[in-house]
Motif scaffolding. Structure first.
Motif, PDB file in Angstrom:
ATOM      1  N   ARG A 180     -23.516 -11.540 -80.003  1.00 35.51           N
ATOM      2  CA  ARG A 180     -24.295 -11.731 -78.797  1.00 35.51           C
ATOM      3  C   ARG A 180     -24.066 -10.617 -77.777  1.00 35.51           C
ATOM      4  O   ARG A 180     -23.033  -9.981 -77.742  1.00 35.51           O
ATOM      5  N   ARG A 183     -26.622 -11.616 -71.125  1.00 41.19           N
ATOM      6  CA  ARG A 183     -28.005 -11.846 -70.727  1.00 41.19           C
ATOM      7  C   ARG A 183     -28.202 -11.564 -69.241  1.00 41.19           C
ATOM      8  O   ARG A 183     -27.328 -11.806 -68.420  1.00 41.19           O
ATOM      9  N   THR A 218     -36.223 -17.105 -69.930  1.00 39.72           N
ATOM     10  CA  THR A 218     -35.772 -15.767 -70.293  1.00 39.72           C
ATOM     11  C   THR A 218     -36.995 -14.890 -70.517  1.00 39.72           C
ATOM     12  O   THR A 218     -38.133 -15.371 -70.484  1.00 39.72           O
ATOM     13  N   VAL A 220     -39.032 -11.727 -72.820  1.00 34.39           N
ATOM     14  CA  VAL A 220     -39.201 -11.146 -74.148  1.00 34.39           C
ATOM     15  C   VAL A 220     -39.946  -9.824 -73.990  1.00 34.39           C
ATOM     16  O   VAL A 220     -41.106  -9.816 -73.561  1.00 34.39           O
ATOM     17  N   GLU A 319     -31.629 -14.079 -78.424  1.00 38.53           N
ATOM     18  CA  GLU A 319     -31.635 -12.636 -78.219  1.00 38.53           C
ATOM     19  C   GLU A 319     -30.852 -11.917 -79.307  1.00 38.53           C
ATOM     20  O   GLU A 319     -31.275 -10.875 -79.815  1.00 38.53           O
ATOM     21  N   CYS A 320     -29.712 -12.500 -79.683  1.00 37.28           N
ATOM     22  CA  CYS A 320     -28.854 -11.877 -80.687  1.00 37.28           C
ATOM     23  C   CYS A 320     -29.497 -11.907 -82.070  1.00 37.28           C
ATOM     24  O   CYS A 320     -29.472 -10.914 -82.803  1.00 37.28           O
ATOM     25  N   LEU A 323     -34.467 -11.303 -80.892  1.00 40.47           N
ATOM     26  CA  LEU A 323     -35.054 -10.320 -79.996  1.00 40.47           C
ATOM     27  C   LEU A 323     -34.397  -8.948 -80.107  1.00 40.47           C
ATOM     28  O   LEU A 323     -35.079  -7.926 -80.019  1.00 40.47           O
ATOM     29  N   ASP A 324     -33.074  -8.910 -80.288  1.00 35.69           N
ATOM     30  CA  ASP A 324     -32.396  -7.622 -80.402  1.00 35.69           C
ATOM     31  C   ASP A 324     -32.663  -6.937 -81.734  1.00 35.69           C
ATOM     32  O   ASP A 324     -32.367  -5.756 -81.894  1.00 35.69           O
TER      33      ASP A 324
END
Length: 374
Positions: A180, A183, A218, A220, A319-320, A323-324
């Protein structure tokens, strides 16, 4: 769902993956066709034959993709033949040997000769067979699981081994979980708004589903600009029960997420909705929505991520693990990927340590089964 069916997925396969029944998905497709003015008559004979051929090719491609996914990062240059034959031996109950050999670029005769030779030492053979299973679990997790969750998946499938051995074989195969990142908060407090009390007080447990939900927003990144995601998370099983996407970070974004949760779950009056002090959650329109549905609003302190740690943890996972690792050219691409992650993977498949390494969906099923039996 409609777009996935039109892309070639069957309603039955989607039902197994995402939850709604096959007939419901077919009804959605039929309704979409009616709304779009689709023709009432069925496909012609030539179209049906072409569709049949395309479905057959699609099945073959999925089978080959499944085999190659398990072989990826597993077959090393130094012992490629041995590892290939071990992979075929582990997968022969799921796919024909001839198909496995063709896709992996070896001969059936070579595999059977390897079997007659007895392969290598028993320990090495066991390690290679276990590595095949580990690689399959890692691939099924979308390459996100580390050793603890891989070990839990193997245990659930009846494979008995130690976590240290799983970690060692993952290192040797070049497999690892994702990590992770920190954020960035999107909270913008409305200082003029009346603050509801904090009804959660950092106690992120619930005795049953549909008692307490936490919420947050959050962002994107996409090639068409920011897309904002709002979620409502049920604390009992850590399940995402409502979510919404918009290119604007305004009250309708969080209102739509709550509305989805209320429509799908139909909680009893008095359910708690806990959020941070973002202006969307403190708006008059959102307060009216909560009052209409007898939802008790709860708000944590300003600028303290620990007051909404569970939702922050979900966003860190999103995210981990998605999205990343992905670049979205358009909003539509991001919407499809987030739908698949939440409904197809996170809620129904991904093991959660708080649930005793059960997915949120499985954890709720166990709760319902226990209380029905009682």
């Amino acid at each position: 769902m409609v777009e996935l069916v039109r892309a070639g997925r069957s309603p039955e396969a989607l039902a197994k993956e995402y939850g709604p029944s096959g007939p419901s998905i077919r009804n959605w497709v039929r309704q979409a066709e009616q709304e779009e003015g689709a023709r009432a008559d069925g496909p012609s004979a030539a179209e049906r034959e072409e569709l049949k051929r395309l479905r057959k090719e699609n099945r073959q491609l999925r089978e080959e993709r499944d085999i190659l996914r398990k072989a990826n990062d597993f077959l090393r240059d130094g012992d490629r033949s041995e590892m290939t034959f071990a992979l075929i031996d582990a997968e022969k109950t799921r796919h024909p040997v001839s198909v496995l050999a063709r896709v992996l670029g070896v001969s059936r005769e070579g595999y059977y000769a390897w079997r007659r030779r007895g392969g290598q030492s028993a320990r090495t053979a066991d390690d290679q067979t276990l590595t095949v299973k580990i690689t399959a679990v890692h691939a099924a997790s979308r390459a996100t699981y580390g050793a603890p969750r891989v070990h839990a998946d193997l245990a659930a499938a009846g494979v008995r081994t130690s976590r240290k051995r799983v970690a060692r074989l993952m290192r040797q195969a070049g497999l690892q979980g994702v990590h992770r990142r920190r954020r960035v908060s999107l909270t913008r407090r409305d200082r003029a708004a009346h603050l509801p009390p904090d009804l959660v007080g950092r106690d992120f447990t619930a005795p049953a589903p549909n008692r307490v939900g936490t919420a947050d927003v959050t962002y994107v990144p996409t090639g068409q600009g920011w897309l904002y995601l709002a979620v409502v998370l049920d604390l009992y099983a850590r399940k995402i029960v409502g979510w919404s996407l918009s290119d604007e970070q305004k009250t309708p974004l969080v209102a739509d997420a709550l509305t989805m949760a209320l429509q799908h779950r139909r909680p009893a009056p008095g359910v708690i909705h806990h959020s941070d002090q973002g202006g969307q959650y403190l708006s008059r329109d959102f307060a009216t929505l909560c009052r209409q549905h007898e939802v008790r609003r709860s708000v944590g302190s300003a600028g303290d991520c620990y007051d909404n740690a569970v939702t922050e943890s979900f966003f860190a996972t999103l995210e981990c693990e998605l999205l990343d690792r992905t670049t979205f050219a358009t909003h539509d691409q991001a919407r499809a990927a987030i739908f698949d992650f939440i409904e197809g993977f996170y809620n129904r498949q991904r093991r959660h340590s708080t649930n005793g390494h059960l997915s949120p969906h499985e954890h709720e099923i166990h709760f319902n089964e226990y209380h029905q039996a009682a």
